[in-house]
Scaffold this motif. Structure first.
Motif, mmCIF file in Angstrom:
data_model
loop_
_atom_site.group_PDB
_atom_site.id
_atom_site.type_symbol
_atom_site.label_atom_id
_atom_site.label_comp_id
_atom_site.label_asym_id
_atom_site.label_seq_id
_atom_site.Cartn_x
_atom_site.Cartn_y
_atom_site.Cartn_z
ATOM 1 N N SER A 1 -6.890 14.555 -15.784
ATOM 2 C CA SER A 1 -6.558 13.918 -17.059
ATOM 3 C C SER A 1 -7.327 14.628 -18.169
ATOM 4 O O SER A 1 -8.458 15.069 -17.980
ATOM 5 N N SER A 2 -6.724 14.729 -19.342
ATOM 6 C CA SER A 2 -7.405 15.399 -20.452
ATOM 7 C C SER A 2 -8.502 14.508 -21.023
ATOM 8 O O SER A 2 -8.409 13.275 -20.972
ATOM 9 N N LEU A 3 -9.531 15.142 -21.567
ATOM 10 C CA LEU A 3 -10.617 14.384 -22.184
ATOM 11 C C LEU A 3 -10.091 13.555 -23.345
ATOM 12 O O LEU A 3 -10.491 12.392 -23.534
ATOM 13 N N GLU A 4 -9.180 14.133 -24.124
ATOM 14 C CA GLU A 4 -8.614 13.404 -25.269
ATOM 15 C C GLU A 4 -7.932 12.113 -24.799
ATOM 16 O O GLU A 4 -8.062 11.064 -25.433
ATOM 17 N N GLN A 5 -7.250 12.198 -23.680
ATOM 18 C CA GLN A 5 -6.564 11.020 -23.153
ATOM 19 C C GLN A 5 -7.571 9.977 -22.680
ATOM 20 O O GLN A 5 -7.418 8.775 -22.943
ATOM 21 N N LEU A 6 -8.633 10.419 -22.009
ATOM 22 C CA LEU A 6 -9.639 9.488 -21.504
ATOM 23 C C LEU A 6 -10.383 8.800 -22.640
ATOM 24 O O LEU A 6 -10.705 7.606 -22.556
ATOM 25 N N VAL A 7 -10.662 9.548 -23.699
ATOM 26 C CA VAL A 7 -11.377 8.972 -24.832
ATOM 27 C C VAL A 7 -10.494 7.967 -25.564
ATOM 28 O O VAL A 7 -10.975 6.950 -26.091
ATOM 29 N N ALA A 8 -9.189 8.228 -25.599
ATOM 30 C CA ALA A 8 -8.268 7.372 -26.351
ATOM 31 C C ALA A 8 -7.884 6.101 -25.602
ATOM 32 O O ALA A 8 -7.258 5.204 -26.186
ATOM 33 N N ILE A 9 -8.276 5.978 -24.329
ATOM 34 C CA ILE A 9 -7.891 4.798 -23.551
ATOM 35 C C ILE A 9 -8.581 3.562 -24.124
ATOM 36 O O ILE A 9 -9.803 3.552 -24.315
ATOM 37 N N GLY B 1 0.811 -1.212 0.000
ATOM 38 C CA GLY B 1 0.000 0.000 0.000
ATOM 39 C C GLY B 1 0.843 1.259 0.000
ATOM 40 O O GLY B 1 0.539 2.231 -0.702
ATOM 41 N N GLU B 2 1.924 1.242 0.777
ATOM 42 C CA GLU B 2 2.830 2.398 0.807
ATOM 43 C C GLU B 2 3.460 2.622 -0.570
ATOM 44 O O GLU B 2 3.559 3.751 -1.051
ATOM 45 N N TYR B 3 3.884 1.517 -1.190
ATOM 46 C CA TYR B 3 4.501 1.620 -2.512
ATOM 47 C C TYR B 3 3.504 2.163 -3.541
ATOM 48 O O TYR B 3 3.821 3.084 -4.309
ATOM 49 N N ALA B 4 2.299 1.628 -3.555
ATOM 50 C CA ALA B 4 1.286 2.073 -4.514
ATOM 51 C C ALA B 4 0.952 3.549 -4.311
ATOM 52 O O ALA B 4 0.777 4.309 -5.281
ATOM 53 N N LYS C 1 1.590 9.177 -6.328
ATOM 54 C CA LYS C 1 2.013 10.564 -6.121
ATOM 55 C C LYS C 1 3.117 10.962 -7.096
ATOM 56 O O LYS C 1 3.132 12.080 -7.616
ATOM 57 N N ALA C 2 4.047 10.040 -7.354
ATOM 58 C CA ALA C 2 5.129 10.329 -8.300
ATOM 59 C C ALA C 2 4.584 10.492 -9.713
ATOM 60 O O ALA C 2 5.033 11.370 -10.461
ATOM 61 N N LEU C 3 3.618 9.671 -10.094
ATOM 62 C CA LEU C 3 2.991 9.799 -11.418
ATOM 63 C C LEU C 3 2.263 11.135 -11.530
ATOM 64 O O LEU C 3 2.313 11.799 -12.574
ATOM 65 N N SER C 4 1.591 11.545 -10.471
ATOM 66 C CA SER C 4 0.918 12.847 -10.471
ATOM 67 C C SER C 4 1.921 13.974 -10.622
ATOM 68 O O SER C 4 1.691 14.934 -11.361
ATOM 69 N N LEU C 5 3.046 13.861 -9.912
ATOM 70 C CA LEU C 5 4.088 14.880 -9.985
ATOM 71 C C LEU C 5 4.567 15.067 -11.414
ATOM 72 O O LEU C 5 4.802 16.191 -11.867
ATOM 73 N N GLN D 1 1.372 12.533 -15.115
ATOM 74 C CA GLN D 1 0.739 11.317 -15.651
ATOM 75 C C GLN D 1 -0.492 10.975 -14.794
ATOM 76 O O GLN D 1 -0.541 9.970 -14.092
ATOM 77 N N HIS D 2 -1.512 11.831 -14.894
ATOM 78 C CA HIS D 2 -2.636 11.753 -13.971
ATOM 79 C C HIS D 2 -3.496 10.516 -14.193
ATOM 80 O O HIS D 2 -3.993 9.921 -13.226
ATOM 81 N N TYR D 3 -3.682 10.118 -15.451
ATOM 82 C CA TYR D 3 -4.493 8.914 -15.665
ATOM 83 C C TYR D 3 -3.803 7.687 -15.085
ATOM 84 O O TYR D 3 -4.441 6.852 -14.424
ATOM 85 N N LEU D 4 -2.491 7.551 -15.310
ATOM 86 C CA LEU D 4 -1.770 6.405 -14.762
ATOM 87 C C LEU D 4 -1.789 6.423 -13.234
ATOM 88 O O LEU D 4 -1.847 5.369 -12.586
ATOM 89 N N ALA D 5 -1.760 7.630 -12.650
ATOM 90 C CA ALA D 5 -1.864 7.741 -11.189
ATOM 91 C C ALA D 5 -3.226 7.253 -10.711
ATOM 92 O O ALA D 5 -3.335 6.511 -9.728
#
Length: 613
Positions: A185-193, A136-139, A144-148, A151-155
């Motif tokens: 996350s951008s809408l374009e990114q969410l739509v492209a997932i 849990g600590e690692y996740a 947080k690192a992805l957000s930094l 990379q908000h969708y991956l976070a």
């Protein structure tokens, strides 16, 4: 004398006999010797022992302990320095996991994108068979690192897939952060997932929720209908059973919309075109929303140029009985309104008083196209990308000098180094200016001096100055097209160049903008999203205004957006509302700030950079 010699020994014998017959007092038991507890080694002692050790593995372990101790002692700079000396290949699997956890924490706390990315690239499967607490600590730290790093969708994905590792308060904190990451996350990114694995309904449901809300972000009623539809489709989803705080509040917003809005703008005089551009943007958003909702909001429009003073303007506002006022635009009127006695109307001004000042005691909020927002963002992004020393270019005029001073102050406040500030004449060629700014002329002069000393011609390649990591460029597109190629010509083509939205005219000109290649700049979503139907309709109707004031159209649409979304900003800390002029957030001083998108020029076209935030 003989008698005395006899009596004395007898007396002593009698005395000893009496002592031997008397009861003996026991001696108190002897106290055990107390050992002084051994103090744990200090960070300095651990570092010294590590440096003296002949074992690379033991040295790495000791430095890891020292870095953890320094982190616990709130000495992040020293911890960061010691951590950077550790060679992870010498660590045992258990110590390597602790190395990764500590590194992620330091990277997040120090806003180090580069370090965070290096640790994210390391294999994370070594945590798969550890306890739930360490997983849990690692996740949590990975998210947080992805957000930094933007990379908000991956976070969000990481948080969703690890949600079962948390309980109670931690679970619900993670729940809110999932939505925060998806919202950013951008809408374009969410739509492209691609469609997620059908077995992971929780991830699929979150993505569908984010798409539903973001596809309707400029219409409150359409957003609410989309939310209700989603809840019907996903009744057992965690977000349906417990809506994130923002979405819970969103459902109450229709009841909070003002019944009457008064728009106070200059519609004649020197600021007529600026005022009309804002008004047209506002009206376009208002009528688009009216078509989608049952809103009965009524509008009143005041030309502030016709008010002789602030008292007359306030009286005109009073006559309209507004629930909300949008405006004024003129800076002097904003300052006078801020100090006007007994002013009682909730107001969103379209300019600011001083950049860092606000109005905290009344219902006045300040909003506008503040250039300070862009300067702050440039400094923040450059710092995250490990830039520490910069060279600043600005035009040699009042505005340019003032902007240079503001940018210098922002950068110095981050403990950055300003190696130099160079002011260029916007009406002249910049060849000698760039050569001198990069100190290539000094390199050439040294060559000439050396040739005179030895009396021979030398094969020689001039060098630019080496004391800068990046260039901050404040320039329009005309000057930018001259300066960027000259940077390459004078051996600075490898330096990152950060610029503001002034570098882009807002019109696609791929042939002319080839010389701006790789410049990174801040820009409004309105300008970068050429498929925006509202923008297309306004610019078709007002082509002359669009050529110069297109960003003010965006300001007008966002002023209307805020008329219904202001309660979100007031009640949810750290929330960002996506607008046409940027991501909008409310500071404690009641100033609404914008976070713009990052773009760069590729083959002359302005392209959004999704890896920056």
């Amino acid at each position: 004398m003989k008698t005395l010699n006899f009596v004395l020994p007898a007396f002593i014998a009698l005395l000893l006999s009496a002592c031997s017959n008397a009861p003996m007092k026991p001696h108190p038991p002897s106290e055990p010797i107390q050992e002084i507890p051994k103090q744990p080694p200090t960070a300095d002692e651990l570092i010294q022992e590590a440096n003296e050790s002949g074992s690379l593995a033991y040295s790495a372990e000791l430095k890891l302990q020292a870095a953890r101790l320094l982190t616990d002692n709130q000495e992040p700079a020293r911890a960061f320095a010691v951590y950077s000396e550790i060679s992870p290949r010498y660590l045992s699997p258990d110590h390597l996991r602790h190395y990764i956890l500590l590194g992620l924490k330091l990277a997040v706390d120090q806003d180090s994108i580069e370090m965070a990315q290096q640790l994210l690239d390391m294999r994370g499967d070594q945590f798969e068979h550890t306890g739930a607490e360490q997983q849990g600590e690692y996740a949590w730290l990975v998210a947080k690192a992805l957000s930094l790093s933007g990379q908000h969708y991956l976070a969000a994905q990481k948080r969703i897939l690890s949600a079962n590792l948390y309980s109670d308060e931690e679970y619900w904190n993670n729940h809110e952060l999932i939505w925060k990451n998806l919202r950013l996350s951008s809408l374009e990114q969410l739509v492209a997932i691609p469609a997620p694995d059908e077995t992971n309904n929780e991830l699929t449901g979150w993505i569908e929720l984010a798409r539903a809300i973001k596809q309707n972000m400029f219409s409150l009623d359409k957003q609410l209908r989309a939310l209700i539809q989603w809840q019907g489709d996903w009744p057992d989803h965690p977000a349906a059973r417990h809506l994130p705080g923002e979405l819970n509040l969103l459902a109450t917003l229709p009841d909070l919309r003002p019944e009457r809005i008064t728009v106070a703008l200059p519609l004649s005089g020197k600021l007529e075109r600026a005022g009309k551009s804002i008004l047209e943007g506002f009206l376009a958003a208002f009528y688009n929303d009216t078509q989608q909702s049952a809103s009965q909001t009524r509008l009143s429009i005041i030309d502030t140029s016709k008010s002789a003073n602030i008292r007359e303007l306030v009286e005109s506002i009073h006559l309209t009985s507004p629930g909300l006022v949008i405006g004024p635009l003129r800076k002097t009127l904003v300052e006078q309104l801020a100090s006007y006695p007994d002013y009682k109307y909730k107001t969103i001004t379209l300019n600011y008083t001083l950049p860092e000042e606000g109005i905290t005691e009344s219902g006045i909020y300040q909003f506008g196209l503040s250039f300070q927002d862009e300067l702050n963002q440039i400094a923040e992004q450059a710092w995250l990308e490990n830039v520490r020393s910069t060279l600043i270019f600005c035009p040699n005029n009042n505005w340019g000098q003032r902007t240079c001073n503001q940018l210098e102050s922002v950068w110095l406040a981050k403990n950055g180094i300003v190696s130099d500030i160079k002011l260029f004449d916007p009406k002249k060629q910049h060849t000698f200016f760039i050569e001198e700014a990069l100190k290539v002329n000094q390199s050439k002069a040294r060559k000439r001096e050396l040739q005179m000393v030895i009396g021979e011609q030398l094969e020689f390649e001039p060098r630019r100055r080496q004391d800068i990591d990046a260039i901050f460029l404040i320039a329009n597109s005309v000057n930018g097209r001259q300066i960027k190629p000259l940077l390459s010509f004078y051996y600075a083509g490898n330096l990152p160049v950060y610029a503001t939205s002034t570098i882009y005219s807002g019109k696609p000109e791929p042939t002319r903008n080839l010389d701006l290649s790789n410049i990174m700049f801040t820009e409004t979503p309105w300008v970068l999203n050429t498929a925006n139907p509202t923008r297309h309709a306004i610019e078709q109707a007002w082509p002359k205004l669009a050529s110069k004031y297109t960003r003010l159209f965006a300001l007008g649409t966002d002023a209307f957006l805020l008329s219904s979304r202001l309660p979100l900003l007031e009640q949810i800390p750290d929330i960002y509302i996506p607008g046409n002029s940027g991501l909008l957030s409310l500071k404690s001083n009641r100033q609404i700030h914008r976070h713009l998108e990052w773009a760069t020029f590729e083959k002359g076209n302005a392209i959004v950079m999704t890896d920056k935030h």
